[in-house]
Design a protein around this motif. Sequence first.
Motif, PDB file in Angstrom:
ATOM      1  N   GLU A   1       0.805  -1.222   0.000  1.00  0.00           N
ATOM      2  CA  GLU A   1       0.000   0.000   0.000  1.00  0.00           C
ATOM      3  C   GLU A   1       0.837   1.271   0.000  1.00  0.00           C
ATOM      4  O   GLU A   1       0.462   2.283  -0.634  1.00  0.00           O
ATOM      5  CB  GLU A   1      -0.986   0.014   1.177  1.00  0.00           C
ATOM      6  N   ALA A   2       1.989   1.257   0.669  1.00  0.00           N
ATOM      7  CA  ALA A   2       2.836   2.450   0.687  1.00  0.00           C
ATOM      8  C   ALA A   2       3.431   2.715  -0.690  1.00  0.00           C
ATOM      9  O   ALA A   2       3.508   3.869  -1.139  1.00  0.00           O
ATOM     10  CB  ALA A   2       3.943   2.289   1.725  1.00  0.00           C
ATOM     11  N   GLN A   3       3.851   1.661  -1.373  1.00  0.00           N
ATOM     12  CA  GLN A   3       4.432   1.833  -2.704  1.00  0.00           C
ATOM     13  C   GLN A   3       3.376   2.270  -3.726  1.00  0.00           C
ATOM     14  O   GLN A   3       3.660   3.080  -4.623  1.00  0.00           O
ATOM     15  CB  GLN A   3       5.112   0.538  -3.150  1.00  0.00           C
ATOM     16  N   VAL A   4       2.172   1.751  -3.612  1.00  0.00           N
ATOM     17  CA  VAL A   4       1.110   2.154  -4.538  1.00  0.00           C
ATOM     18  C   VAL A   4       0.690   3.593  -4.269  1.00  0.00           C
ATOM     19  O   VAL A   4       0.436   4.368  -5.200  1.00  0.00           O
ATOM     20  CB  VAL A   4      -0.093   1.192  -4.450  1.00  0.00           C
ATOM     21  N   GLU A   5       0.642   3.978  -3.014  1.00  0.00           N
ATOM     22  CA  GLU A   5       0.353   5.374  -2.685  1.00  0.00           C
ATOM     23  C   GLU A   5       1.413   6.289  -3.300  1.00  0.00           C
ATOM     24  O   GLU A   5       1.094   7.347  -3.865  1.00  0.00           O
ATOM     25  CB  GLU A   5       0.306   5.563  -1.173  1.00  0.00           C
ATOM     26  N   ALA A   6       2.675   5.866  -3.221  1.00  0.00           N
ATOM     27  CA  ALA A   6       3.758   6.645  -3.823  1.00  0.00           C
ATOM     28  C   ALA A   6       3.639   6.693  -5.337  1.00  0.00           C
ATOM     29  O   ALA A   6       3.988   7.704  -5.969  1.00  0.00           O
ATOM     30  CB  ALA A   6       5.110   6.064  -3.416  1.00  0.00           C
ATOM     31  N   LEU A   7       3.151   5.614  -5.950  1.00  0.00           N
ATOM     32  CA  LEU A   7       2.939   5.588  -7.401  1.00  0.00           C
ATOM     33  C   LEU A   7       1.930   6.656  -7.817  1.00  0.00           C
ATOM     34  O   LEU A   7       2.152   7.396  -8.782  1.00  0.00           O
ATOM     35  CB  LEU A   7       2.448   4.198  -7.814  1.00  0.00           C
ATOM     36  N   PHE A   8       0.846   6.752  -7.085  1.00  0.00           N
ATOM     37  CA  PHE A   8      -0.153   7.774  -7.385  1.00  0.00           C
ATOM     38  C   PHE A   8       0.389   9.169  -7.093  1.00  0.00           C
ATOM     39  O   PHE A   8       0.088  10.122  -7.829  1.00  0.00           O
ATOM     40  CB  PHE A   8      -1.437   7.501  -6.603  1.00  0.00           C
ATOM     41  N   ASP A   9       1.179   9.296  -6.038  1.00  0.00           N
ATOM     42  CA  ASP A   9       1.838  10.583  -5.759  1.00  0.00           C
ATOM     43  C   ASP A   9       2.679  11.011  -6.949  1.00  0.00           C
ATOM     44  O   ASP A   9       2.674  12.185  -7.346  1.00  0.00           O
ATOM     45  CB  ASP A   9       2.731  10.472  -4.526  1.00  0.00           C
ATOM     46  N   THR A  10       3.414  10.050  -7.519  1.00  0.00           N
ATOM     47  CA  THR A  10       4.276  10.347  -8.665  1.00  0.00           C
ATOM     48  C   THR A  10       3.463  10.862  -9.848  1.00  0.00           C
ATOM     49  O   THR A  10       3.836  11.842 -10.500  1.00  0.00           O
ATOM     50  CB  THR A  10       5.073   9.092  -9.071  1.00  0.00           C
ATOM     51  N   ALA A  11       2.340  10.206 -10.133  1.00  0.00           N
ATOM     52  CA  ALA A  11       1.486  10.650 -11.240  1.00  0.00           C
ATOM     53  C   ALA A  11       0.977  12.064 -11.002  1.00  0.00           C
ATOM     54  O   ALA A  11       0.968  12.901 -11.918  1.00  0.00           O
ATOM     55  CB  ALA A  11       0.319   9.684 -11.417  1.00  0.00           C
ATOM     56  N   GLU A  12       0.569  12.350  -9.796  1.00  0.00           N
ATOM     57  CA  GLU A  12       0.049  13.684  -9.492  1.00  0.00           C
ATOM     58  C   GLU A  12       1.150  14.737  -9.567  1.00  0.00           C
ATOM     59  O   GLU A  12       0.931  15.850 -10.060  1.00  0.00           O
ATOM     60  CB  GLU A  12      -0.606  13.671  -8.112  1.00  0.00           C
ATOM     61  N   GLN A  13       2.352  14.397  -9.088  1.00  0.00           N
ATOM     62  CA  GLN A  13       3.458  15.355  -9.124  1.00  0.00           C
ATOM     63  C   GLN A  13       3.914  15.640 -10.551  1.00  0.00           C
ATOM     64  O   GLN A  13       4.228  16.782 -10.898  1.00  0.00           O
ATOM     65  CB  GLN A  13       4.623  14.818  -8.282  1.00  0.00           C
ATOM     66  N   ARG A  14       3.945  14.608 -11.392  1.00  0.00           N
ATOM     67  CA  ARG A  14       4.434  14.788 -12.763  1.00  0.00           C
ATOM     68  C   ARG A  14       3.387  15.392 -13.689  1.00  0.00           C
ATOM     69  O   ARG A  14       3.715  16.175 -14.581  1.00  0.00           O
ATOM     70  CB  ARG A  14       4.901  13.444 -13.334  1.00  0.00           C
ATOM     71  N   TYR A  15       2.108  15.013 -13.485  1.00  0.00           N
ATOM     72  CA  TYR A  15       1.096  15.370 -14.473  1.00  0.00           C
ATOM     73  C   TYR A  15      -0.097  16.133 -13.900  1.00  0.00           C
ATOM     74  O   TYR A  15      -0.977  16.535 -14.656  1.00  0.00           O
ATOM     75  CB  TYR A  15       0.601  14.107 -15.178  1.00  0.00           C
ATOM     76  N   GLY A  16      -0.147  16.308 -12.593  1.00  0.00           N
ATOM     77  CA  GLY A  16      -1.182  17.141 -12.008  1.00  0.00           C
ATOM     78  C   GLY A  16      -2.421  16.438 -11.511  1.00  0.00           C
ATOM     79  O   GLY A  16      -3.287  17.056 -10.890  1.00  0.00           O
TER      80      GLY A  16
END
Length: 247
Positions: free
Chosen positions: A70-85
């Motif tokens: 769950e922590a890694q998947v949360e970070a995956l979504f964080d990455t998408a939001e940081q890169r693409y909004g």
Amino acid sequence: MTSNETTQRVAIVTGGSGGIGRVVAERLAKDGMQVLVHYSGNPQRADEVVAAITAAGGTASSAQADVADEAQVEALFDTAEQRYGGVDVVVHTAGIMLLAPLTELKLDDLDRMHRVNIRGTFVVDQQAARRLRSGGALINFSTSVTKLALNNYTAYAASKGAVDAITLILARELRGRDITVNAVAPGPTATALFLEGKPQEVIDRLAKVPPLERLAVPEDVAEAVAFLAGPARWVNGQVIYANGGAI
């Protein structure tokens, strides 16, 4: 006006580094989406997908995660939001398939499929339900084997039956959010993973099962995903059997 009408749509494709996932990622990029290509353990293959999308004029990048963590998947979504909004589309293709008759399947293999296919779907869907913007779409991956009932697929089909249940109920739990939740259930598809180790007579027999008398190619499945990810706003809480009429 929703956010995805004013900005370029963003998709996360889990398992996007190979097989059907790669073709899905490339198709969504072709449709104009910015794509985060998820991979589990092979960054080189993910980089190849990103390079192919970029060469075709699209926008993509890659990120690693264990879909059951769950922590890694949360970070995956964080990455998408940081890169693409933000995130508008999540296509969860990541999964494993370990085959044997029920009486012979190792319980360690059952547990591995449970962790990746069931827990992984639950974890990814949990983040998707929390993060998807209005007008978004979540597309899980099931299998037509839940209906075809092929020998040796007992444990795998059982894990995908759980994906069906998660999909149908989550669609209703997101009432009022303007987010669709569906699953695509491919039949036999000519990927390297499917073809590996199968005698030609088995491949030929499976190709004759659909009335169209051929195996699917990944592009066939990606077409169904693109429909659910884009124009299909009135298709919700469904399992779409992309199998050429095999069932």
